[in-house]
Design a protein around this motif. Sequence first.
Motif, PDB file in Angstrom:
ATOM      1  N   GLU B  39       0.828  -1.203   0.000  1.00 47.44           N
ATOM      2  CA  GLU B  39       0.000   0.000   0.000  1.00 47.44           C
ATOM      3  C   GLU B  39       0.862   1.253   0.000  1.00 47.44           C
ATOM      4  O   GLU B  39       0.479   2.287  -0.557  1.00 47.44           O
ATOM      5  CB  GLU B  39      -0.944   0.002   1.214  1.00 47.44           C
ATOM      6  CG  GLU B  39      -2.120  -0.950   1.087  1.00 47.44           C
ATOM      7  CD  GLU B  39      -1.763  -2.378   1.440  1.00 47.44           C
ATOM      8  OE1 GLU B  39      -0.576  -2.639   1.729  1.00 47.44           O
ATOM      9  OE2 GLU B  39      -2.656  -3.237   1.414  1.00 47.44           O
ATOM     10  N   TRP B  42       1.990   1.750  -3.529  1.00 48.15           N
ATOM     11  CA  TRP B  42       0.915   2.317  -4.343  1.00 48.15           C
ATOM     12  C   TRP B  42       0.734   3.797  -4.068  1.00 48.15           C
ATOM     13  O   TRP B  42       0.520   4.586  -4.993  1.00 48.15           O
ATOM     14  CB  TRP B  42      -0.396   1.591  -4.052  1.00 48.15           C
ATOM     15  CG  TRP B  42      -0.394   0.156  -4.388  1.00 48.15           C
ATOM     16  CD1 TRP B  42       0.499  -0.508  -5.179  1.00 48.15           C
ATOM     17  CD2 TRP B  42      -1.322  -0.826  -3.949  1.00 48.15           C
ATOM     18  NE1 TRP B  42       0.165  -1.830  -5.248  1.00 48.15           N
ATOM     19  CE2 TRP B  42      -0.951  -2.057  -4.513  1.00 48.15           C
ATOM     20  CE3 TRP B  42      -2.469  -0.774  -3.135  1.00 48.15           C
ATOM     21  CZ2 TRP B  42      -1.666  -3.233  -4.277  1.00 48.15           C
ATOM     22  CZ3 TRP B  42      -3.178  -1.937  -2.908  1.00 48.15           C
ATOM     23  CH2 TRP B  42      -2.770  -3.151  -3.478  1.00 48.15           C
ATOM     24  N   THR B  43       0.738   4.155  -2.768  1.00 47.22           N
ATOM     25  CA  THR B  43       0.565   5.571  -2.448  1.00 47.22           C
ATOM     26  C   THR B  43       1.655   6.397  -3.108  1.00 47.22           C
ATOM     27  O   THR B  43       1.400   7.461  -3.673  1.00 47.22           O
ATOM     28  CB  THR B  43       0.624   5.783  -0.918  1.00 47.22           C
ATOM     29  OG1 THR B  43      -0.287   4.908  -0.291  1.00 47.22           O
ATOM     30  CG2 THR B  43       0.264   7.210  -0.578  1.00 47.22           C
ATOM     31  N   THR B  47       1.630   9.898  -6.095  1.00 49.84           N
ATOM     32  CA  THR B  47       1.924  11.098  -5.312  1.00 49.84           C
ATOM     33  C   THR B  47       2.409  12.203  -6.231  1.00 49.84           C
ATOM     34  O   THR B  47       3.294  11.977  -7.051  1.00 49.84           O
ATOM     35  CB  THR B  47       3.032  10.779  -4.287  1.00 49.84           C
ATOM     36  OG1 THR B  47       2.589   9.719  -3.458  1.00 49.84           O
ATOM     37  CG2 THR B  47       3.345  11.980  -3.438  1.00 49.84           C
ATOM     38  N   TYR B 123       7.752   8.424   0.847  1.00 50.89           N
ATOM     39  CA  TYR B 123       6.856   7.776   1.806  1.00 50.89           C
ATOM     40  C   TYR B 123       7.575   6.696   2.584  1.00 50.89           C
ATOM     41  O   TYR B 123       7.303   6.489   3.763  1.00 50.89           O
ATOM     42  CB  TYR B 123       5.626   7.201   1.097  1.00 50.89           C
ATOM     43  CG  TYR B 123       4.501   8.196   0.987  1.00 50.89           C
ATOM     44  CD1 TYR B 123       4.227   8.841  -0.206  1.00 50.89           C
ATOM     45  CD2 TYR B 123       3.726   8.504   2.096  1.00 50.89           C
ATOM     46  CE1 TYR B 123       3.208   9.768  -0.291  1.00 50.89           C
ATOM     47  CE2 TYR B 123       2.706   9.432   2.017  1.00 50.89           C
ATOM     48  CZ  TYR B 123       2.450  10.057   0.822  1.00 50.89           C
ATOM     49  OH  TYR B 123       1.447  10.971   0.742  1.00 50.89           O
TER      50      TYR B 123
END
Lengths: 138, 289
Positions: B39, B42-43, B47, B123
């Motif tokens: 996840e 994916w984020t 972005t 991230y």
Amino acid sequence: MTVATPTDSTKRPAGRGPRTGAEWVTFTIACALLVALAVVIVTRSGDDAPAEPVASQTGSIIRSAAGYEVPVEVRNVGGRTAAEVQVRVELTIGGEVSESDQVVDFLAGDDSEDLTFVFEDDPADGELVVEVVGYATP
Amino acid sequence: MTAASAVDQRGPWATEGVELVAAASGGLLFGIPMLMTMEVWWTGSHTTPLQAAGVLVLTSIPVFLLNRTSGFRSTRDVRVRDAVMDTVEAVALGLVLVTVVLYLLRELTPDTPISVAIGKAVYEAFPFCLGISVANHFLRGERTEGDDDEATEASPDGGLSATAKDIGATVIGSVFVALNIAPTDEVPMIAAALDPLGILALMAASLAVSYGIVFGAGFSRQDQRRQHTGLLQSPASETVSSYLVALACAALMLLMYQRLGGPWTLTLDKVVVLGLPASIGGAAGRLAM
């Protein structure tokens, strides 16, 4: 059992001397890296063109044990990311249409994904249409 | 030997190197679970560069605050100016290292678009940089002089008891870090994405990190560890044998969660993939016990 002291004051020397040459080198490299990253971020922040996924056949059709394999590339020529990109290949032979679908989870701007579609019949006998039929905003 | 005299004897470059390895160790310990969470990948994939900048700013704040109190340097009482400079270094180091790990896991490739690469790196760097900032607090250890005396007396004992202790510590550490990751889909995903060269690279990285955490990072009782005698106690053989123990733990965890099916080649790949967090945890476990 002995009780541990609350800080690691027994181990580390108090206070720091002036920064050594080595420390200046790593700091300079770190600064340069972050500045370069900031520059890249700033120059690319205008890349807000809407997502535009486009699919096309790449290369020739391969005959394999699974059937006739059609290589397709789907590329996002826009700026923003497209999600759930649905790519469809339609094969029309003598009036009969067979379809094959695949979904790509995420396609960022400038990103591309290679897909393979498999058909029972030889696409050379008919007409192949490769297209993107839908996508979502992440 | 106090830490101060150790610094003097090593010289500034070696000291800097050791402190960076310490930082990397802390970062890896905190960051490896997120580095294996799809996840977050994916984020990062969607972005925008502006969001990435925001996350970087958000990362800097707790990193700065933590660097004021613990950080990764081998001295305490960090002044504000030093904390700022350490924050810059921590963030840059975190970004570089998560990029390396993401390459190892094939989540970043030479074809990845820049904005996706930045998003993923930024991230993933957030927990990594937090780990860098608390590296001292968790890994340098809060030991009294009494504990060290016990350890000094125990090591001439050498032989099997030290080895058994190391094995036990490796097992506990491996399970502590890798158990969360074992039942997840990321393990077969990463295993499927890796070619044999990638698997070898992962093994080399696991061994290097394991060695670095226990022997290279200037954490507690390192000099005593180097002097350990007995079965499998030299640094190289301890690192290799602990890696094998970590791999065995990884295999057992995968077996427990019924994730081991399929061809043996895939099984081997999955064990090596889970072996990365397992060996990081195993190394931290050996440090902590």
